[in-house]
Design an enzyme around this catalytic site. Structure first.
Site, PDB file in Angstrom:
ATOM      1  N   HIS A 262      50.752 104.222  48.650  1.00  0.00           N
ATOM      2  CA  HIS A 262      50.567 103.073  49.544  1.00  0.00           C
ATOM      3  C   HIS A 262      51.429 101.885  49.124  1.00  0.00           C
ATOM      4  CE1 HIS A 262      48.588  99.914  51.910  1.00  0.00           C
ATOM      5  NE2 HIS A 262      48.572  99.212  50.792  1.00  0.00           N
ATOM      6  N   GLU A 411      36.438  82.453  67.365  1.00  0.00           N
ATOM      7  CA  GLU A 411      37.336  81.425  66.833  1.00  0.00           C
ATOM      8  C   GLU A 411      38.568  82.018  66.147  1.00  0.00           C
ATOM      9  OE1 GLU A 411      33.216  79.636  67.037  1.00  0.00           O
ATOM     10  OE2 GLU A 411      34.074  81.506  66.263  1.00  0.00           O
ATOM     11  N   HIS A 473      25.951  72.722  60.528  1.00  0.00           N
ATOM     12  CA  HIS A 473      26.913  72.279  61.536  1.00  0.00           C
ATOM     13  C   HIS A 473      27.610  70.970  61.173  1.00  0.00           C
ATOM     14  CE1 HIS A 473      25.392  75.511  63.898  1.00  0.00           C
ATOM     15  NE2 HIS A 473      25.978  75.122  65.002  1.00  0.00           N
TER      16      HIS A 473
END
Length: 674
Positions: A262, A411, A473
């Site tokens: 990888h 978002e 918030h």
């Protein structure tokens, strides 16, 4: 498979293993496994012209697994996009054109910076959305001016990241039929087989989100890959997911199909074995046969002919639709700053108190009529962030001409799609949510800044005055986080005038994203604010002396509070200056003479006032000043109570200012005595 095609594919693989080996760093697995699908796509399906990498109707290509960057660099070199063989040899070297992950604006032909996995896929959704919008705006019968596809190569890691699902859900909802994702499905990640952490039925999941699902059983079968791409292009109603079964590190006998290939060089012995397995006769590193270069040159000429045909179509379009042609040129030109600078409505201020989010909403609805290519939206909070453009329609599967984008409660992907819209070209764009939720967007905001993309982030509900919603918030550390981002402009206005200045800067600056930090609560209109806010920091209330006794510095909702504190300090015969600092970043761009005029070095008594974490302010107040800010997460209570509780009061500002003055006076006396 024709022999020349085989050689062209293996050239990608050989350049990859040689570059990674020389750098002793990089990812070989993805390019070796995905080389055939990338070659088939670029050679026979993508419309692109190396002689004009910015052709506006080119097909877009996004390598969402950016760690496999040598796949893209090899293609750009072989198709002669300006990457020389020396650039390939300098892979991952200082100041090279071939950094570890592709970077937009740094390497010609790179359409986007793909950092975190999945970000590229989500950005591609924005590119496809922009194409759909511009096509709806400008295309006419027999004149398909915008008619191109957005292609993505994405791996298992991209599909594990949540951003991919967010964006794919929107792509399906919007029926972006010109978005085609090739899924390099090799079932390997760094830790091993994907079954240890990823057993989703990706096909069923994406079908449920509105995608057409196609399969390629063998990643080395060009005919099968070609057929799948053509089927994908025929379906204009659904974005397409082509699941290509591949083998990571194909061609390296000792490591293919394992996680060990990888992200590591494969070593000189394995390079020899890989050359032998691929029937590559030349042992010299980075050698590509002339026949391969010649074939790629022929393929590139096909792209140039495609653009020639399009240019002829544009000539006819210009004759048939002169007004649309004039508008198209406007879409692809920078905004005339004078139109906004001299617009009295843009700079108008109300007589009453008003939240800066409301002021911003009014300004958006002025901009929409000045800039016809101004688009944007919110993550389901448009009514709260005041970002809806009236009478401009909603972008949807039913009407791509709408200028209001509804991103839903997504978002993270909203930010990436905003980036993609700007990267496509032809449009201005803004995205919006509450400031506290920019935490969801942080990795993509970082990419906006890294790519120098002028995406406008409208971030409202900017302080503890959100109040009753409580600590979850109330943004505390977010301002410091955004200010810590290099090349991110943070602008927190105090009233409508400063809000207009923030929007003006966002629209006329074309080199950085701007975060407009706006209040939910009403703020008074201040007589002393002005267009000087465009300098980032300026004097609102000046002192009588060149060097005042103390300087107060404030932003946003705290400027009005600081103004009242100045009045009380003056009543106490203290010579005070008030500086509004809506943007530290813009202020730092000013020359030193200006900065010293606003904040004289001789004045060490300074107090910064901002309802946020204090980290950003020490460079302005130093060791001798003070900061009135926040050090916890807030509480659930009315905003006015929280303001008082956390010390955002006139009395507290006056008290702390006096203490700072007294402390510095005492320190100066001690110095004089010494």
């Amino acid at each position: 498979m024709k022999n020349i095609d085989k050689k062209c594919i293996n050239a990608i693989r050989i350049l990859t293993i040689d570059a990674v080996q020389k750098a002793n760093s990089g990812h070989t697995g993805l390019p070796l496994g995905a080389a055939p699908m990338a070659y088939e796509l670029w050679a026979n399906h993508m419309n692109h012209n190396p002689e004009n990498p910015r052709w506006i109707n080119r097909d877009r290509f996004v390598l969402s697994g950016g760690h496999g960057s040598m796949l893209l660099y090899s293609l750009l070199h072989l198709f002669n996009y300006g990457l020389s063989i020396d650039d390939i040899k300098n892979f991952r070297s200082m100041d090279s054109k071939t950094p570890g992950h592709p970077e937009y604006g740094h390497t010609v032909g790179v359409e986007t910076t793909t950092g975190p996995l999945g970000a590229g896929l989500a950005t591609a959704v924005g590119m496809a959305a922009a194409e759909a919008h511009l096509a709806a705006k400008f295309n006419r019968v027999d004149y398909q001016i915008f008619d191109h596809y957005t292609y993505v190569i994405a791996g298992d890691g991209c599909f594990m990241e949540g951003i991919s699902s967010e964006a794919a859900s929107l792509a399906g909802t919007w029926k972006l039929g010109k978005l085609i994702i090739l899924y390099d499905s090799n079932h390997i990640t760094i830790e091993g087989d994907t079954s240890i952490a990823f057993r989703e039925d990706v096909a069923s999941k994406y079908k449920a989100m509105g995608f057409q699902i196609l399969r390629v059983s063998d990643a080395n079968n060009l005919e099968e890959i070609s057929e799948a791409i053509e089927k994908a292009k025929l379906d204009k109603e659904h974005p397409s997911l082509i699941i290509v079964n591949s083998i990571i590190g194909y061609g390296c006998p000792a490591k293919q199909g394992t996680s060990s290939i990888h992200g590591d060089p494969i070593g000189l012995d394995n390079i020899k074995e890989t050359r032998r397995a691929l029937e590559w006769d030349d042992e010299e590193p980075f050698f590509v046969p002339p026949s391969v270069y010649a074939h790629y040159k022929k393929l590139a000429i096909k792209g140039a002919k495609k653009e020639d045909l399009w240019n002829k179509l544009m000539e006819k379009y210009a004759y048939a639709y002169p007004e649309e042609t004039k508008l198209l040129k406007q879409f692809y030109s920078d905004a005339d700053s004078q139109i906004l600078l001299g617009n009295p409505d843009f700079w108008a201020t109300p007589s009453n108190a008003e939240a800066t989010r409301t002021s911003s909403g009014k300004i958006i609805n002025i901009i929409k009529d000045v800039l016809p290519n101004f688009v944007g939206g919110a993550a389901d909070v448009g009514p709260s962030t005041k970002t809806y453009m009236t009478d401009k329609g909603d972008f949807s599967a039913e009407d791509y001409s709408g200028r209001n984008f509804h991103f839903g409660i997504r978002e993270l992907s909203m930010a990436a799609i905003g980036n993609g819209i700007l990267l496509h070209g032809g449009l201005y764009c803004y995205v919006s949510c509450f400031l506290v939720f920019c935490d969801y967007m942080k990795p993509i905001m970082r990419l906006s800044a890294l790519m120098h993309l002028p995406l406008t982030y409208v971030l409202t509900h900017d302080s503890i005055c959100v109040g009753e919603d409580g600590a979850t918030h109330e943004p505390i550390e977010q301002l410091a986080m955004l200010r810590a981002l290099p090349n991110m402009i943070v602008f927190r206005p105090a009233d409508a005038m400063e809000t207009a200045a923030g929007w003006y800067y966002a629209l006329t600056n074309r080199d950085a994203p701007v975060s407009l930090i706006l209040s939910r609560q009403d703020l008074p209109q201040l007589n002393s604010t002005s267009k000087e806010a465009l300098k980032g920091g300026y004097i609102l209330i000046d002192s009588q002396a060149t060097n005042p006794e103390i300087i107060l510095i404030a932003t946003g909702s705290e400027v009005a509070l600081a103004l009242k504190a100045c009045e009380e300090l003056r009543e106490k015969n203290i010579d005070v200056r008030l500086v509004s600092m809506p943007s530290m970043e813009i202020f730092e761009k000013q020359d030193q003479v200006y900065k010293d005029k606003i904040l004289p070095k001789a004045v060490r008594s300074r107090v910064a006032i901002e309802a946020s974490a204090t980290d950003s302010w020490y460079k302005y107040v130093g060791l001798d000043g003070a900061i009135i800010g926040l050090s916890d997460f807030g509480k659930s209570a009315p905003g006015s109570q929280l303001y008082e509780y956390y010390g955002f009061s006139v009395n507290n500002i006056v008290d702390i200012s006096q203490k700072v003055i007294k402390k510095n006076q005492s320190a100066n006396k001690k110095k004089e005595q010494v």
